[in-house]
Design an enzyme around this catalytic site. Sequence first.
Site, mmCIF file in Angstrom:
data_model
loop_
_atom_site.group_PDB
_atom_site.id
_atom_site.type_symbol
_atom_site.label_atom_id
_atom_site.label_comp_id
_atom_site.label_asym_id
_atom_site.label_seq_id
_atom_site.Cartn_x
_atom_site.Cartn_y
_atom_site.Cartn_z
ATOM 1 C CB SER A 126 56.296 31.562 12.033
ATOM 2 O OG SER A 126 56.367 30.207 11.632
ATOM 3 C CE1 TYR A 141 62.881 42.166 13.327
ATOM 4 C CE2 TYR A 141 61.083 43.687 12.875
ATOM 5 C CZ TYR A 141 61.633 42.672 13.642
ATOM 6 O OH TYR A 141 60.935 42.170 14.717
HETATM 7 N N1 LIG Z 1 60.476 42.753 21.079
HETATM 8 C C1 LIG Z 1 59.648 43.250 20.223
HETATM 9 O O1 LIG Z 1 59.159 44.384 20.402
HETATM 10 C C2 LIG Z 1 59.264 42.450 19.004
HETATM 11 C C3 LIG Z 1 58.196 42.920 18.213
HETATM 12 C C4 LIG Z 1 57.819 42.198 17.112
HETATM 13 C C5 LIG Z 1 58.465 41.011 16.791
HETATM 14 N N2 LIG Z 1 59.500 40.571 17.570
HETATM 15 C C6 LIG Z 1 60.133 39.299 17.201
HETATM 16 O O2 LIG Z 1 60.101 38.435 18.316
HETATM 17 C C7 LIG Z 1 61.106 37.426 18.152
HETATM 18 C C8 LIG Z 1 61.855 37.264 19.451
HETATM 19 O O3 LIG Z 1 62.623 38.433 19.710
HETATM 20 P P1 LIG Z 1 62.654 39.138 21.146
HETATM 21 O O4 LIG Z 1 62.051 40.462 20.989
HETATM 22 O O5 LIG Z 1 62.146 38.217 22.170
HETATM 23 O O6 LIG Z 1 64.234 39.396 21.298
HETATM 24 P P2 LIG Z 1 65.328 38.683 22.229
HETATM 25 O O7 LIG Z 1 66.630 39.165 21.723
HETATM 26 O O8 LIG Z 1 64.992 38.889 23.644
HETATM 27 O O9 LIG Z 1 65.137 37.147 21.888
HETATM 28 C C9 LIG Z 1 65.550 36.589 20.649
HETATM 29 C C10 LIG Z 1 66.152 35.219 20.905
HETATM 30 O O10 LIG Z 1 66.583 34.659 19.644
HETATM 31 C C11 LIG Z 1 67.881 34.116 19.846
HETATM 32 N N3 LIG Z 1 68.630 34.090 18.579
HETATM 33 C C12 LIG Z 1 69.137 35.139 17.888
HETATM 34 N N4 LIG Z 1 69.803 34.706 16.804
HETATM 35 C C13 LIG Z 1 69.709 33.351 16.800
HETATM 36 C C14 LIG Z 1 70.196 32.337 15.944
HETATM 37 N N5 LIG Z 1 70.924 32.619 14.846
HETATM 38 N N6 LIG Z 1 69.922 31.038 16.242
HETATM 39 C C15 LIG Z 1 69.192 30.729 17.365
HETATM 40 N N7 LIG Z 1 68.720 31.654 18.221
HETATM 41 C C16 LIG Z 1 68.967 32.949 17.941
HETATM 42 C C17 LIG Z 1 68.532 35.027 20.871
HETATM 43 O O11 LIG Z 1 69.640 34.419 21.516
HETATM 44 C C18 LIG Z 1 67.379 35.293 21.804
HETATM 45 O O12 LIG Z 1 67.308 34.331 22.842
HETATM 46 C C19 LIG Z 1 61.958 37.884 16.988
HETATM 47 O O13 LIG Z 1 61.601 37.133 15.834
HETATM 48 C C20 LIG Z 1 61.590 39.332 16.824
HETATM 49 O O14 LIG Z 1 61.794 39.790 15.522
HETATM 50 C C21 LIG Z 1 59.914 41.266 18.670
#
Ligand SMILES: NC(=O)c1ccc[n+]([C@@H]2O[C@H](COP(=O)([O-])OP(=O)(O)OC[C@H]3O[C@@H](n4cnc5c(N)ncnc54)[C@H](O)[C@@H]3O)[C@@H](O)[C@H]2O)c1
Length: 270
Positions: A126, A141
């Site tokens: 996860s 968040y």
């Molecule tokens: N980018 C960072 O710096 C960072 C750091 C720590 C944690 N995260 C976590 O990584 C995970 C992925 O995010 P990311 O950074 O790749 O962003 P991103 O926006 O590039 O990807 C997120 C994906 O989740 C999908 N999504 C959003 N809402 C949704 C829903 N209701 N149902 C199904 N799909 C959905 C989006 O369409 C997208 O493809 C997230 O949980 C985010 O909190 C990101």
Amino acid sequence: MTGAASGIGLGIATALAQAGAKVMLCDIEEDALAKAVKQLRLTNVDVDSVKADVSLKAELQAAAEATTARYGKVHILVNNAGVGGGGWTDASWTWTLGVNLMATVWGIEIFWRLIDQHGEGGHIVSTASIAGLVAGGNHAYEVSKYGVVALSESLRPELATRGIGVSVLCPGFVRTEIMTSGRNLPKRFEREKTFREVPTSGPIAERINWVRERVAGGVDPLYVGELVREGIENDWPYIFTELEFEPLVDKRFAAIKQGFDRIRGRTPKR
Ligand SMILES: NC(=O)c1ccc[n+]([C@@H]2O[C@H](COP(=O)([O-])OP(=O)(O)OC[C@H]3O[C@@H](n4cnc5c(N)ncnc54)[C@H](O)[C@@H]3O)[C@@H](O)[C@H]2O)c1
């Protein structure tokens, strides 16, 4: 694998597909999903996609059914879909906790049985965040991500007895589309004005701009995907992406220890 059409999710899907896994990509964005599948099929034909808003349990359940219909057995679940969140309103809390936390709760509830029933073992990853270990002002968040860490920690010993590993991914900044999460705000929340009112000046705007720059200069999502593959193969409880935030975690633990130190030597009244 949820949130698989973009960013970290696409990075993990790519790393797993390149390692030979059959991957069912799940996402709310149909066009991005189609593009991702087309790209991944260049190296692994065994990838497919299913559209779902994972914050709605029925859609996640339907995605699970589509996955077993397509591939039969499930061995790995990646709860990765996530949004950056909005301001402090009921809708913002519901949206952020719904996508980041409840979809993870339901993902595990729905999929652990599917992994358990074939008896061959498996793994659940996860995506939380460093913000699941250190809080810094993005309230909903951080609450959602602390929840993902807590759930992963509490399930790990329980599912180990069934041959199912549990890892929590806590990335630092990763170069993704997270700063435009509002593109996926479901219509049912659109009337809430707070999502449109991002300040353009002042401390909140400065913080958002700083985060935007750090995300733009963050690590490569495919590098994160490769770390996740290694974490699954070696059953790592925590998967980190860089050392930058280790001192902040140390600082938090030191503050917690100080709390215990304050009462050391006292006899609790019962
Ligand atoms: N980018 C960072 O710096 C960072 C750091 C720590 C944690 N995260 C976590 O990584 C995970 C992925 O995010 P990311 O950074 O790749 O962003 P991103 O926006 O590039 O990807 C997120 C994906 O989740 C999908 N999504 C959003 N809402 C949704 C829903 N209701 N149902 C199904 N799909 C959905 C989006 O369409 C997208 O493809 C997230 O949980 C985010 O909190 C990101």
